[in-house]
Design an enzyme around this catalytic site. Structure first.
Site, PDB file in Angstrom:
ATOM      1  N   CYS A   2       0.902  -0.887  -0.181  1.00  0.00           N
ATOM      2  CA  CYS A   2      -0.081  -0.064   0.276  1.00  0.00           C
ATOM      3  C   CYS A   2       0.927   1.565   0.306  1.00  0.00           C
ATOM      4  O   CYS A   2       2.267   1.320   0.164  1.00  0.00           O
ATOM      5  CB  CYS A   2      -1.031  -0.185   1.449  1.00  0.00           C
ATOM      6  SG  CYS A   2      -2.306  -1.025   1.447  1.00  0.00           S
ATOM      7  N   ASN A  78       0.528   0.649   5.634  1.00  0.00           N
ATOM      8  CA  ASN A  78       0.934  -0.412   4.798  1.00  0.00           C
ATOM      9  C   ASN A  78       2.116  -1.405   4.906  1.00  0.00           C
ATOM     10  O   ASN A  78       2.959  -1.480   5.947  1.00  0.00           O
ATOM     11  CB  ASN A  78       2.682   0.610   3.814  1.00  0.00           C
ATOM     12  CG  ASN A  78       2.833  -0.254   2.707  1.00  0.00           C
ATOM     13  OD1 ASN A  78       2.039  -0.952   2.163  1.00  0.00           O
ATOM     14  ND2 ASN A  78       4.470   0.070   2.522  1.00  0.00           N
ATOM     15  N   GLY A  79       1.736  -2.619   5.176  1.00  0.00           N
ATOM     16  CA  GLY A  79       2.663  -3.500   5.395  1.00  0.00           C
ATOM     17  C   GLY A  79       1.449  -5.372   6.077  1.00  0.00           C
ATOM     18  O   GLY A  79       0.569  -5.161   5.055  1.00  0.00           O
ATOM     19  N   GLU A  80       1.742  -5.799   6.476  1.00  0.00           N
ATOM     20  CA  GLU A  80       1.685  -6.959   7.320  1.00  0.00           C
ATOM     21  C   GLU A  80       1.985  -7.423   8.669  1.00  0.00           C
ATOM     22  O   GLU A  80       2.636  -7.311   8.356  1.00  0.00           O
ATOM     23  CB  GLU A  80       1.521  -8.651   5.848  1.00  0.00           C
ATOM     24  CG  GLU A  80       0.364  -9.116   6.262  1.00  0.00           C
ATOM     25  CD  GLU A  80       0.366 -10.191   5.107  1.00  0.00           C
ATOM     26  OE1 GLU A  80      -0.428 -11.531   5.372  1.00  0.00           O
ATOM     27  OE2 GLU A  80       0.552  -9.894   4.200  1.00  0.00           O
TER      28      GLU A  80
END
Length: 353
Positions: A2, A78-80
Site C-alpha cells: 500500500c 502499509n504492510g502486513e
C-alpha cells in the site's frame, strides 16, 4: 503493498490551500495500491492522511484511513502483521469492528502506546494521529522492509512511502554525503537519502511529531543474541526447520491468492516448496524470469524441476534486450534512488507478469 502519505501543518491551523496536498501526494503512490484510495483531513485542516490500498487482509472492511471508535486516533498503514489474530484477545475481541490487521495496530496503540511495537511480527510502516495530544506517531518495522520518508518545510511536516511523493515539498538538492555513502556501501546510512532535506525513518525506530515541530526519534529494537554451545547440530537443524515452516505458514495468511517467486536458487526454491506444502490453494503458482537470449544465463531449468516436483503451476517470463530498452525508464522511476544490484529489471518484469 500500500501507499501512505500525510502532512501536519505546525504551529497554527491549516487552511484551504492544503486541501489538495493529499490529492497530489497519493497520486504519486497510486501504483502501490490499485484497489482503493482514501483521504481524511481533521476539522482544523492542519492534518491530512492519504492511503492507496492493495487489499490482502479483510477485503471488505479494511479500508483506510481508519479511526478508533472513540475518534481520538486515526491510522494509515502499509504492510502486513502476521500475528495480528493472536494479539486480539489481549485487547478484547469485542472491541473490533473489522477483520483487518490495521485495526489491531490502531487499538493496540490506544491500549499500549508505542509498546504495541514489541508485540508486532511483520513488515510495516504506519502513522497514527492522536487528536487529544495533537501529535503524530510514525513507526517502521525492525528490518526496514517497508519504506518511510519524511521532510519538513515551511512549518509543515510531510511523510510518505516513497521519496518521489515528497519531491515537490523539497529543494531537490543532492546530499553529497549520502552520495559518498552510496558509492562506498551501495546504500545510504541510517536516516539519509540522496535528497538533502528528505530523511528516512531508520528500521526499528519510531518517532513522535508534535505542534512545536520537534521530531523525537527512538529505537525500539536491536539485534541481541547469545552463542549457544549447549545444543547439538541435530537440534539446530530441527529448530531451523520448525522456524522456516512457522514463518512461511504465517506469510500465507491472506484473503487473496498467494504465489511465489522461484529463481532456481536455494532460498526461493526452499520457500516455494514449503509454501506449496502448506497452502490450501491447489492451483499454487510460481514465477521465474528467464534470460532466453543466452543459455549461459538461463536458470529456469532448476525452477521448472522444483515446480514439477512440488506440483507448482510455474509461469516462465522471458526477459529480452527489448524489455530493457522499453522498461528501464519505468524501473528508475519506481526505484526513486539507485539500487546496489542488477536485479531490479528482471524483478520488475516478473512482477509485471
Amino acid at each position: 503493498m500500500c501507499g501512505i502519505f500525510g502532512y501536519f501543518f505546525l504551529n497554527e491551523d491549516g487552511n484551504d490551500d492544503f486541501s489538495n496536498i493529499l490529492e497530489r501526494g497519493i497520486k504519486r503512490l497510486a501504483h502501490r495500491g490499485p484497489d482503493a484510495s482514501g483521504q481524511w483531513i481533521n476539522d482544523s485542516k492542519n492534518v491530512g492522511f492519504g492511503h492507496t490500498r492493495l487489499s490482502i487482509i479483510d477485503l471488505v472492511s479494511g479500508d483506510q484511513p481508519m479511526h478508533s471508535p472513540c475518534g481520538r486516533y486515526t491510522i494509515i498503514f502499509n504492510g502486513e502483521i502476521y500475528n495480528f489474530e493472536s494479539i486480539k484477545p489481549d485487547i478484547g475481541v469485542s472491541e473490533f469492528r473489522t477483520l483487518s490487521d490495521t485495526e489491531v495496530i490502531l487499538l493496540g496503540y490506544r491500549k499500549w502506546g508505542p509498546k504495541i511495537l514489541d508485540r508486532l511480527e511483520g513488515m510495516y510502516a504506519f502513522a497514527i494521529w492522536d487528536n487529544e495530544k495533537e501529535e503524530i506517531f510514525i513507526a517502521r518495522d525492525r528490518f526496514g522492509i517497508k519504506p518511510l520518508y519524511y521532510t519538513q518545510k515551511n512549518d509543515c511536516f510531510y511523510f510518505a512511502s516513497e521519496l518521489k511523493a515528497l519531491l515537490e515539498f523539497s529543494d531537490r538538492r543532492i546530499d553529497t554525503g549520502a552520495l559518498r555513502e552510496y558509492f562506498t556501501f551501495q546504500f545510504c546510512l541510517e536516516g539519509n537519502s540522496l535528497i538533502q532535506d528528505i530523511s528516512q525513518l531508520p528500521p526499528a525506530h519510531f518517532a513522535l511529531i508534535n505542534r512545536n515541530g520537534k521530531i523525537q526519534q527512538h529505537r525500539y529494537w536491536d539485534v541481541n543474541y547469545n552463542i549457544d554451545f549447549q545444543h547439538t547440530e541435530k537440534w539446530f537443524i530441527e529448530s531451523l526447520r520448525e522456524l522456516l515452516h512457522s514463518s512461511v505458514l504465517a506469510h500465507l495468511k491472506s484473503d487473496v491468492e498467494v504465489g511465489a517467486y522461484i529463481s532456481g536458487g536455494v532460498d526461493s526454491s526452499l520457500i516455494a516448496a514449503l509454501a506449496r506444502g502448506q497452502s490450501s490453494n491447489q492451483d499454487f503458482k510460481g514465477f521465474n524470469g528467464r534470460f532466453a537470449e543466452d543459455s549461459f544465463y538461463d536458470e529456469s531449468f532448476y525452477a521448472e524441476r522444483l515446480a514439477a516436483a512440488n506440483g507448482i503451476d510455474i509461469k516462465i517470463v522471458d526477459i529480452t534486450e527489448d524489455d530493457f530498452v522499453n522498461n528501464i525508464s519505468d524501473v528508475i522511476w519506481h526505484l526513486d534512488s539507485p539500487a546496489g544490484g542488477p536485479g531490479s529489471l528482471p524483478q520488475y518484469m516478473v512482477s509485471k507478469e
